[in-house]
Write an enzyme that holds these catalytic residues in place. Structure first.
Site, PDB file in Angstrom:
ATOM      1  N   LYS A  66     -90.818 -59.253  -2.453  1.00 59.03           N
ATOM      2  CA  LYS A  66     -91.432 -60.560  -2.246  1.00 59.03           C
ATOM      3  C   LYS A  66     -90.810 -61.356  -1.098  1.00 59.03           C
ATOM      4  O   LYS A  66     -91.095 -61.109   0.068  1.00 59.03           O
ATOM      5  CB  LYS A  66     -91.448 -61.355  -3.558  1.00 59.03           C
ATOM      6  CG  LYS A  66     -92.332 -60.696  -4.642  1.00 59.03           C
ATOM      7  CD  LYS A  66     -92.418 -61.521  -5.888  1.00 59.03           C
ATOM      8  CE  LYS A  66     -93.010 -60.749  -7.038  1.00 59.03           C
ATOM      9  NZ  LYS A  66     -94.478 -60.702  -7.015  1.00 59.03           N
ATOM     10  N   TYR A  79     -91.933 -57.430 -16.512  1.00 56.95           N
ATOM     11  CA  TYR A  79     -92.755 -56.574 -15.673  1.00 56.95           C
ATOM     12  C   TYR A  79     -91.898 -56.124 -14.502  1.00 56.95           C
ATOM     13  O   TYR A  79     -91.240 -56.944 -13.858  1.00 56.95           O
ATOM     14  CB  TYR A  79     -93.974 -57.340 -15.175  1.00 56.95           C
ATOM     15  CG  TYR A  79     -94.892 -56.549 -14.259  1.00 56.95           C
ATOM     16  CD1 TYR A  79     -94.926 -56.808 -12.889  1.00 56.95           C
ATOM     17  CD2 TYR A  79     -95.716 -55.549 -14.759  1.00 56.95           C
ATOM     18  CE1 TYR A  79     -95.777 -56.096 -12.051  1.00 56.95           C
ATOM     19  CE2 TYR A  79     -96.570 -54.842 -13.922  1.00 56.95           C
ATOM     20  CZ  TYR A  79     -96.593 -55.116 -12.569  1.00 56.95           C
ATOM     21  OH  TYR A  79     -97.420 -54.407 -11.731  1.00 56.95           O
ATOM     22  N   ASP A 114     -83.619 -56.870 -12.000  1.00 57.15           N
ATOM     23  CA  ASP A 114     -84.841 -56.841 -11.197  1.00 57.15           C
ATOM     24  C   ASP A 114     -85.074 -58.253 -10.656  1.00 57.15           C
ATOM     25  O   ASP A 114     -85.590 -59.122 -11.354  1.00 57.15           O
ATOM     26  CB  ASP A 114     -86.025 -56.379 -12.053  1.00 57.15           C
ATOM     27  CG  ASP A 114     -87.310 -56.381 -11.242  1.00 57.15           C
ATOM     28  OD1 ASP A 114     -88.360 -56.000 -11.791  1.00 57.15           O
ATOM     29  OD2 ASP A 114     -87.269 -56.757 -10.055  1.00 57.15           O
TER      30      ASP A 114
HETATM   31  P1  KE4 Z   1     -94.881 -55.122  -6.425  1.00 59.96           P
HETATM   32  O1  KE4 Z   1     -94.941 -53.628  -6.579  1.00 59.96           O
HETATM   33  O2  KE4 Z   1     -96.137 -55.795  -6.954  1.00 59.96           O
HETATM   34  O3  KE4 Z   1     -94.510 -55.551  -4.991  1.00 59.96           O
HETATM   35  O4  KE4 Z   1     -93.648 -55.657  -7.298  1.00 59.96           O
HETATM   36  C1  KE4 Z   1     -93.612 -55.330  -8.665  1.00 59.96           C
HETATM   37  C2  KE4 Z   1     -92.715 -56.302  -9.390  1.00 59.96           C
HETATM   38  C3  KE4 Z   1     -91.456 -55.879  -9.790  1.00 59.96           C
HETATM   39  N1  KE4 Z   1     -90.608 -56.714 -10.428  1.00 59.96           N
HETATM   40  C4  KE4 Z   1     -90.961 -57.999 -10.690  1.00 59.96           C
HETATM   41  C5  KE4 Z   1     -89.988 -58.889 -11.392  1.00 59.96           C
HETATM   42  C6  KE4 Z   1     -92.236 -58.484 -10.298  1.00 59.96           C
HETATM   43  O5  KE4 Z   1     -92.566 -59.767 -10.569  1.00 59.96           O
HETATM   44  C7  KE4 Z   1     -93.133 -57.626  -9.639  1.00 59.96           C
HETATM   45  C8  KE4 Z   1     -94.524 -58.063  -9.224  1.00 59.96           C
HETATM   46  N2  KE4 Z   1     -94.940 -59.364  -9.645  1.00 59.96           N
HETATM   47  C9  KE4 Z   1     -96.349 -59.545  -9.863  1.00 59.96           C
HETATM   48  C10 KE4 Z   1     -96.567 -61.030 -10.184  1.00 59.96           C
HETATM   49  N3  KE4 Z   1     -96.110 -61.365 -11.467  1.00 59.96           N
HETATM   50  C11 KE4 Z   1     -97.174 -59.092  -8.720  1.00 59.96           C
HETATM   51  C12 KE4 Z   1     -98.591 -59.611  -8.679  1.00 59.96           C
HETATM   52  C13 KE4 Z   1     -99.586 -58.485  -8.799  1.00 59.96           C
HETATM   53  O6  KE4 Z   1     -99.341 -57.544  -9.601  1.00 59.96           O
HETATM   54  O7  KE4 Z   1    -100.609 -58.568  -8.099  1.00 59.96           O
END
Ligand code: KE4
Length: 431
Positions: free
Chosen positions: A269, A146, A241
């Site tokens: 994060k 993801y 990533d």
């Molecule tokens: P955000 O746009 O949610 O800040 O980051 C996206 C993203 C990009 N790359 C990786 C490896 C990530 O894990 C994420 C976001 N992680 C999820 C949790 N697995 C966010 C939680 C959510 O979607 O509410």
């Protein structure tokens, strides 16, 4: 049993005004059932909900809180900024230079970096940059990984998309979907096949060097190095990533842990310290293509704002000053060992994957090395386990396909409590 009266009331009201009652799907408890818990306060390793129940927090806002929430140095720095500086000017500020320089010092691949406001912005921007730099259109990602909700990534995506069983989202155009190819994590031959079939058309390969959105899946020894070699040979931009594993598995992220240097890195994060921050960066010759220096456009109203950078900078300074990684590793081993002892006592062979202080207990006895092995997990059993842990005051991600995060603030006593709860929850989840 935690009383969730107020949470239930709030959730009913939220559903009138917010799609699904949440601002991010994975919070909705869809795959585990029941009512999402509305938190009212976070402090260190603990959360308190609106009904006054307290929980040991192993979500940590989905990764940012490696130091626990409301760390005193971070809250003090934020108070100073609020009182003496401001929240946003939309102008350059000195803190932007400070965090950029610090990130370039810490993360091996970074020669230049651009701050953004989320992980999604970071990955979207990095892929656009790779396409602009190479003049190629296609990207390769890995099934189950993801990278945020950018259109190019919502094809066989992980995290909430996988949790909800919607790895391919409507609304993503055929043209976009055609330019995203999916390989199999830990299978270099699946990557080579796609590269061979699309010779000279692949702009980038984007990977979570520690997959954290299909549960936790470590890269097999040699896999990342093989990707590096292939990208160098084919003129493909290798993007790590590290939004989740960056600054989590090591100060310099997975790339420093494994000694493999990508061309671009995306971050988020932890570098926000609990406020909205993302970043992308890498080789100077690529980053110099980013506007206004270069012609690849990327922008953001609140990118590099003083409030968010204050939290991010203070977090990075604490990580450098206090080097929590050996202690995080010690704690993670205690938890992993306690869980595996419980599994043995109960005659269960569930799989635990872990890298540093991010881990996942999969409700399957199949070794989990990629998407297809991850989805052998029994999500119904996981759901029962989740609720039993919740009832015992342990807050885990409400999905089998997410990570469990230990913070520096979790004490040995907290870990012992968690291990006891794990035993009871494994019994409750049924054999
Ligand atoms: P955000 O746009 O949610 O800040 O980051 C996206 C993203 C990009 N790359 C990786 C490896 C990530 O894990 C994420 C976001 N992680 C999820 C949790 N697995 C966010 C939680 C959510 O979607 O509410």
């Amino acid at each position: 049993m935690s009383q969730l009266t107020k949470s239930a009331e709030l959730f009913e009201k939220a559903k009138k005004f917010i799609p699904g009652g949440v601002n991010s799907p994975v919070r909705a408890f869809k795959s585990v059932g029941g009512t999402p818990v509305y938190m009212a306060k976070g402090s260190g390793a603990y959360l308190t909900d609106v009904d006054g129940n307290t929980y040991l927090d192993y979500v940590g806002s989905w990764g940012p809180f490696i130091l626990g929430s409301m760390h005193p140095r971070i809250t003090a720095a934020l108070e100073y900024t609020l009182k003496n500086i401001g929240t946003s000017f939309g102008t350059p500020i000195e803190m932007e230079i400070e965090i950029a320089e610090l990130l370039c010092k810490i993360v091996p691949s970074l020669e230049m970096v651009r701050m953004v406001n989320s992980g999604t912005e970071a990955t979207m921007s990095a892929v656009r940059l790779a396409r602009g730099y190479t003049g190629r259109d296609k990207i390769i990602k890995f099934e189950g990984c993801y990278h945020g909700h950018g259109d190019s990534f919502l094809i066989k995506a992980g995290s909430g998309a996988l949790t909800l069983g919607a790895p391919d989202s409507p609304g993503v155009t055929k043209g976009t979907a055609m330019d995203t190819l999916n390989a199999t994590y830990n299978d270099i031959d699946s990557v080579k096949l796609l590269v061979g079939e699309n010779k000279g058309q692949i702009a980038a390969i984007i990977i979570e060097p520690v997959a954290g959105n299909t549960g936790v899946i470590p890269a097999k020894p040699g896999f990342l190095a093989a990707l590096r070699e292939l990208c160098t040979q084919e003129g493909i931009v290798l993007i790590f990533d590290e939004v989740m594993c960056g600054f989590r598995v090591a100060l310099g992220g997975a790339q420093s842990l494994y000694g493999v240097t990508p061309d671009l890195t995306t971050m988020g994060k932890i570098i926000g310290g609990g406020l909205p921050v993302g970043a992308f960066g890498g080789k100077r010759e690529i980053m110099e293509r980013v506007a206004p220096l270069g012609d690849v456009y990327q922008a953001g109203t609140l990118s590099g704002n003083p409030l968010a950078l204050t939290a991010g900078l203070e977090t990075l300074k604490i990580l450098i000053d206090e080097n929590p990684y050996p202690e995080l590793e010690r704690k993670a081993v205690i938890l992993e060992t306690g869980f595996s002892d419980n599994l043995k006592k109960l005659g269960l062979n569930y799989v635990q994957n872990r890298v540093g202080s991010m881990s996942c207990l999969f409700f399957t006895d199949t070794p989990v090395v990629d998407y297809s092995t991850a989805i052998t997990a029994d999500t119904k059993k996981h759901g029962k386990y989740f609720h039993s842990m919740l009832d015992q005051g342990i807050y885990l991600a409400p999905s089998q396909f997410e990570a469990m995060f230990i913070s520096f603030m979790h004490t040995d006593e907290d870990l012992e409590k968690t291990i006891k709860a794990n035993y009871n929850a494994l019994v409750a989840s049924g054999k």
